[in-house]
Scaffold this motif. Structure first.
Motif, PDB file in Angstrom:
ATOM      1  N   THR A 119       9.160  -0.612  -7.388  1.00 21.53           N
ATOM      2  CA  THR A 119      10.027  -0.645  -8.569  1.00 21.53           C
ATOM      3  C   THR A 119      11.446  -1.071  -8.197  1.00 21.53           C
ATOM      4  OG1 THR A 119      10.581   1.712  -8.304  1.00 21.53           O
ATOM      5  CG2 THR A 119       8.692   1.154  -9.720  1.00 21.53           C
ATOM      6  N   THR A 120      11.632  -1.505  -6.961  1.00 21.18           N
ATOM      7  CA  THR A 120      12.969  -1.865  -6.483  1.00 21.18           C
ATOM      8  C   THR A 120      13.116  -3.381  -6.434  1.00 21.18           C
ATOM      9  OG1 THR A 120      12.996   0.118  -5.098  1.00 21.18           O
ATOM     10  CG2 THR A 120      14.635  -1.593  -4.611  1.00 21.18           C
ATOM     11  N   PRO A 121      14.134  -3.949  -7.100  1.00 22.65           N
ATOM     12  CA  PRO A 121      14.317  -5.403  -7.070  1.00 22.65           C
ATOM     13  C   PRO A 121      14.791  -5.886  -5.703  1.00 22.65           C
ATOM     14  CG  PRO A 121      16.139  -4.369  -8.210  1.00 22.65           C
ATOM     15  CD  PRO A 121      15.148  -3.283  -7.947  1.00 22.65           C
ATOM     16  N   PRO A 122      14.664  -7.159  -5.437  1.00 23.70           N
ATOM     17  CA  PRO A 122      15.110  -7.703  -4.152  1.00 23.70           C
ATOM     18  C   PRO A 122      16.630  -7.627  -3.995  1.00 23.70           C
ATOM     19  CG  PRO A 122      13.664  -9.246  -5.315  1.00 23.70           C
ATOM     20  CD  PRO A 122      14.058  -8.188  -6.286  1.00 23.70           C
ATOM     21  N   GLN A 123      17.072  -7.660  -2.742  1.00 25.46           N
ATOM     22  CA  GLN A 123      18.482  -7.823  -2.426  1.00 25.46           C
ATOM     23  C   GLN A 123      18.759  -9.323  -2.312  1.00 25.46           C
ATOM     24  OE1 GLN A 123      20.754  -5.200  -2.049  1.00 25.46           O
ATOM     25  NE2 GLN A 123      19.041  -3.954  -2.794  1.00 25.46           N
ATOM     26  N   VAL A 124      19.790  -9.812  -3.002  1.00 28.94           N
ATOM     27  CA  VAL A 124      20.068 -11.246  -3.006  1.00 28.94           C
ATOM     28  C   VAL A 124      21.559 -11.478  -2.812  1.00 28.94           C
ATOM     29  CG1 VAL A 124      20.246 -11.300  -5.540  1.00 28.94           C
ATOM     30  CG2 VAL A 124      19.718 -13.405  -4.296  1.00 28.94           C
ATOM     31  N   SER A 125      21.905 -12.500  -2.068  1.00 30.41           N
ATOM     32  CA  SER A 125      23.311 -12.828  -1.799  1.00 30.41           C
ATOM     33  C   SER A 125      23.457 -14.331  -1.655  1.00 30.41           C
ATOM     34  CB  SER A 125      23.799 -12.130  -0.519  1.00 30.41           C
ATOM     35  OG  SER A 125      23.032 -12.564   0.598  1.00 30.41           O
ATOM     36  N   ALA A 126      24.712 -14.789  -1.664  1.00 30.91           N
ATOM     37  CA  ALA A 126      24.984 -16.221  -1.508  1.00 30.91           C
ATOM     38  C   ALA A 126      26.283 -16.397  -0.744  1.00 30.91           C
ATOM     39  CB  ALA A 126      25.072 -16.911  -2.871  1.00 30.91           C
ATOM     40  N   GLN A 127      26.386 -17.498  -0.033  1.00 35.99           N
ATOM     41  CA  GLN A 127      27.612 -17.803   0.682  1.00 35.99           C
ATOM     42  C   GLN A 127      27.887 -19.303   0.606  1.00 35.99           C
ATOM     43  OE1 GLN A 127      27.035 -16.536   4.715  1.00 35.99           O
ATOM     44  NE2 GLN A 127      25.594 -18.164   5.214  1.00 35.99           N
ATOM     45  N   HIS A 163      34.096 -24.419  -9.462  1.00 37.98           N
ATOM     46  CA  HIS A 163      32.660 -24.256  -9.704  1.00 37.98           C
ATOM     47  C   HIS A 163      32.278 -22.777  -9.638  1.00 37.98           C
ATOM     48  CE1 HIS A 163      31.987 -28.595  -9.369  1.00 37.98           C
ATOM     49  NE2 HIS A 163      32.802 -28.563  -8.331  1.00 37.98           N
ATOM     50  N   THR A 164      31.203 -22.442 -10.375  1.00 40.37           N
ATOM     51  CA  THR A 164      30.625 -21.101 -10.338  1.00 40.37           C
ATOM     52  C   THR A 164      29.126 -21.229 -10.107  1.00 40.37           C
ATOM     53  OG1 THR A 164      32.279 -20.204 -11.867  1.00 40.37           O
ATOM     54  CG2 THR A 164      30.221 -18.969 -11.615  1.00 40.37           C
ATOM     55  N   VAL A 165      28.612 -20.474  -9.130  1.00 37.44           N
ATOM     56  CA  VAL A 165      27.174 -20.435  -8.861  1.00 37.44           C
ATOM     57  C   VAL A 165      26.676 -19.019  -9.137  1.00 37.44           C
ATOM     58  CG1 VAL A 165      25.385 -20.588  -7.097  1.00 37.44           C
ATOM     59  CG2 VAL A 165      27.193 -22.304  -7.187  1.00 37.44           C
ATOM     60  N   ARG A 166      25.643 -18.910  -9.969  1.00 39.47           N
ATOM     61  CA  ARG A 166      24.968 -17.634 -10.203  1.00 39.47           C
ATOM     62  C   ARG A 166      23.609 -17.676  -9.506  1.00 39.47           C
ATOM     63  NH1 ARG A 166      24.227 -16.602 -16.171  1.00 39.47           N
ATOM     64  NH2 ARG A 166      23.956 -18.863 -16.278  1.00 39.47           N
ATOM     65  N   TYR A 167      23.103 -16.519  -9.104  1.00 41.69           N
ATOM     66  CA  TYR A 167      21.855 -16.494  -8.351  1.00 41.69           C
ATOM     67  C   TYR A 167      21.123 -15.180  -8.603  1.00 41.69           C
ATOM     68  CZ  TYR A 167      25.286 -14.093  -5.431  1.00 41.69           C
ATOM     69  OH  TYR A 167      26.287 -13.269  -4.991  1.00 41.69           O
ATOM     70  N   ARG A 168      19.787 -15.216  -8.460  1.00 43.35           N
ATOM     71  CA  ARG A 168      18.968 -14.033  -8.696  1.00 43.35           C
ATOM     72  C   ARG A 168      17.632 -14.206  -7.979  1.00 43.35           C
ATOM     73  NH1 ARG A 168      17.804 -15.338 -15.135  1.00 43.35           N
ATOM     74  NH2 ARG A 168      16.216 -16.953 -14.812  1.00 43.35           N
ATOM     75  N   ALA A 169      16.880 -13.110  -7.833  1.00 39.67           N
ATOM     76  CA  ALA A 169      15.580 -13.153  -7.166  1.00 39.67           C
ATOM     77  C   ALA A 169      14.622 -12.184  -7.840  1.00 39.67           C
ATOM     78  CB  ALA A 169      15.719 -12.817  -5.682  1.00 39.67           C
ATOM     79  N   THR A 170      13.325 -12.486  -7.748  1.00 38.87           N
ATOM     80  CA  THR A 170      12.268 -11.641  -8.305  1.00 38.87           C
ATOM     81  C   THR A 170      11.232 -11.379  -7.221  1.00 38.87           C
ATOM     82  OG1 THR A 170      12.592 -12.633 -10.494  1.00 38.87           O
ATOM     83  CG2 THR A 170      10.530 -11.439 -10.134  1.00 38.87           C
ATOM     84  N   ASP A 171      10.753 -10.126  -7.113  1.00 36.09           N
ATOM     85  CA  ASP A 171       9.740  -9.835  -6.101  1.00 36.09           C
ATOM     86  C   ASP A 171       8.331  -9.983  -6.680  1.00 36.09           C
ATOM     87  OD1 ASP A 171       9.157  -7.495  -7.518  1.00 36.09           O
ATOM     88  OD2 ASP A 171      10.346  -6.219  -6.210  1.00 36.09           O
ATOM     89  N   LYS A 172       7.331  -9.791  -5.811  1.00 37.68           N
ATOM     90  CA  LYS A 172       5.940 -10.018  -6.211  1.00 37.68           C
ATOM     91  C   LYS A 172       5.410  -8.933  -7.141  1.00 37.68           C
ATOM     92  CE  LYS A 172       4.928 -12.720  -2.107  1.00 37.68           C
ATOM     93  NZ  LYS A 172       4.216 -12.805  -0.803  1.00 37.68           N
ATOM     94  N   ALA A 173       6.173  -7.859  -7.299  1.00 37.90           N
ATOM     95  CA  ALA A 173       5.800  -6.822  -8.265  1.00 37.90           C
ATOM     96  C   ALA A 173       6.462  -7.062  -9.618  1.00 37.90           C
ATOM     97  CB  ALA A 173       6.184  -5.446  -7.733  1.00 37.90           C
ATOM     98  N   GLY A 174       7.250  -8.128  -9.722  1.00 38.60           N
ATOM     99  CA  GLY A 174       7.888  -8.476 -10.989  1.00 38.60           C
ATOM    100  C   GLY A 174       9.264  -7.909 -11.195  1.00 38.60           C
ATOM    101  N   GLY A 215       0.798  -1.218   0.000  1.00 34.56           N
ATOM    102  CA  GLY A 215       0.000   0.000   0.000  1.00 34.56           C
ATOM    103  C   GLY A 215       0.832   1.269   0.000  1.00 34.56           C
ATOM    104  N   GLY A 216       2.148   1.156   0.200  1.00 36.58           N
ATOM    105  CA  GLY A 216       2.990   2.341   0.249  1.00 36.58           C
ATOM    106  C   GLY A 216       3.261   2.943  -1.109  1.00 36.58           C
ATOM    107  N   GLY A 217       2.888   2.283  -2.185  1.00 33.29           N
ATOM    108  CA  GLY A 217       3.148   2.799  -3.525  1.00 33.29           C
ATOM    109  C   GLY A 217       3.619   1.690  -4.431  1.00 33.29           C
ATOM    110  N   THR A 218       3.909   2.001  -5.664  1.00 34.14           N
ATOM    111  CA  THR A 218       4.326   1.001  -6.641  1.00 34.14           C
ATOM    112  C   THR A 218       5.757   0.571  -6.373  1.00 34.14           C
ATOM    113  OG1 THR A 218       2.873   1.977  -8.288  1.00 34.14           O
ATOM    114  CG2 THR A 218       4.591   0.501  -9.077  1.00 34.14           C
ATOM    115  N   SER A 267       7.122  -5.299  -1.912  1.00 36.31           N
ATOM    116  CA  SER A 267       6.091  -6.297  -2.255  1.00 36.31           C
ATOM    117  C   SER A 267       6.427  -7.688  -1.754  1.00 36.31           C
ATOM    118  CB  SER A 267       5.888  -6.333  -3.776  1.00 36.31           C
ATOM    119  OG  SER A 267       7.085  -6.710  -4.441  1.00 36.31           O
ATOM    120  N   GLY A 268       7.694  -7.932  -1.396  1.00 33.29           N
ATOM    121  CA  GLY A 268       8.093  -9.252  -0.909  1.00 33.29           C
ATOM    122  C   GLY A 268       8.711 -10.109  -2.004  1.00 33.29           C
TER     123      GLY A 268
END
Length: 363
Positions: free
Chosen positions: A163-171, A226-237, A158-161, A197-198
């Protein structure tokens, strides 16, 4: 309502068929209306001051609501459910608007369960006050036989649209040697966070493979880099950029990393040109001084590899090739070996009047 129905049935006493029809239409609706009234004594008639009004409608269909909202904003909202003659219900069919509170993957903090019929006390129009949170809600009609009436409501912050992607990390975690290599195996844990949005999905890719859904820490035990790549998407896309990390797994000291030794030997009668006469027998031997031999395999003349269990006898004249390999109990497989030999048809006594002539070396 019940008195009116009784008077109608009395008037139809000379028309039994009409009475049956009226009963089949009226009694289920009256029963469901009474259940609704008990569960929601006054909520259906409450007028809300919430700015956000979400409206569902139903008609004669048992497979879909007539109209539903697709999206909403987190916060207070008025839910309106109308199942009336005005929305196209001409058969006096009862429907419910029920929010799912058990299926994984959906919000379960709204317990709406509105029962509506064109002949209930409010003419089939009901309201309920709710407080929505970001995420997805699943709604459905709970009347038996109406199971296809189902849908989803997506609620954004409810705070607004967003437009910010999630923060993602790996260890990476595991036992390391003095050079920083992981001994035996390494475990990769990916974390993502989104305060608007989560987080909706988290994905990873191992060694340039396709991205796949991440649901639990990933164990890597193959020796090497080895190489691991990673990413995340929020509920606003909004999707984050892909991050990456590299690490090396080494074998524990003393672990078997050496493949077996494997060889083949042939036996049988040979002529003066060292061709095998009549038949030849191929015996494959393998040895492993560490973990031990697990299996031996062979292929004759380009056929698929098969498990070797006993010496192989060949009796078909011509040139033949045997390829072979062995695998130890630590999973190390030897290089493929190859041996070629020629087999000729045995000569009859009439073709060998004297020993030592032609292919009669052993006659």
């Amino acid at each position: 309502m019940i008195g009116s129905l009784r008077r109608t049935l009395k008037a139809a006493a000379t028309a039994p068929g009409l009475a049956v029809v009226l009963l089949s239409l009226g009694l289920p609706a009256l029963f469901l209306t009474s259940v609704q009234a008990a569960a929601q004594p006054r909520a259906a008639q409450t007028t809300s001051s919430a700015d956000q009004v979400l409206t569902w409608t139903a008609d004669d269909s048992m497979t879909a609501y007539k109209s539903t909202p697709d999206t909403a904003t987190a916060g207070p909202a008025t839910i309106v459910f109308e199942n009336s003659t005005a929305t196209g219900n001409t058969s006096f069919m009862t429907h419910t608007l029920t929010f799912d509170v058990s299926t994984p993957g959906y919000n379960h903090d709204v317990t709406v369960n509105i029962i509506a019929s064109p002949i209930d006390g409010t003419g089939g129009r009901h309201e309920a006050q709710v407080n929505l949170t970001p995420g997805k809600y699943r709604f459905f009609c709970a009347i038996p036989g109406h199971g296809q009436m189902v849908g989803e409501l997506v609620v954004t912050d409810g705070g607004g649209t967003d437009t910010t992607p999630p923060q993602v990390s790996a260890q990476v975690a595991g036992d390391q040697d003095e050079d920083g290599n992981y001994v035996g195996s390494a475990t990769v844990t990916v974390s993502a966070d989104d305060t608007e949005s989560g987080v909706d999905t988290v994905e990873y890719s191992l060694d340039n493979g396709a991205f796949t859904a991440y649901s639990a820490p990933v164990s890597v035990n193959q020796v090497g880099a080895h190489t691991v790549r990673y990413r995340a998407t929020d509920k606003a896309g909004n999707a984050s950029e892909a991050g990456s990390l590299t690490f090396t797994v080494v074998a524990p000291q003393g672990e078997d990393t050496t493949p077996p030794q494997v060889s083949v030997a042939f036996t049988g009668n040979q002529d003066w040109a060292w061709n095998y006469v009549g038949s030849a027998k191929a015996t494959i031997s393998a040895n492993d001084t560490e973990s031990g031999v697990d299996k031996v395999e062979y292929s004759l003349d380009g056929q698929p590899f098969a498990v070797y269990a006993q010496p192989l006898t060949v009796a078909q004249p011509g040139t033949h090739t045997v390829t072979y390999r062995a695998t130890d109990k630590a999973g190390n497989t030897s290089a493929v070996g190859t041996a070629t030999f020629r087999l000729v048809k045995a000569a009859s006594d009439a073709e060998c009047p004297k020993p030592g002539k032609g292919n009669c070396k052993d006659k």
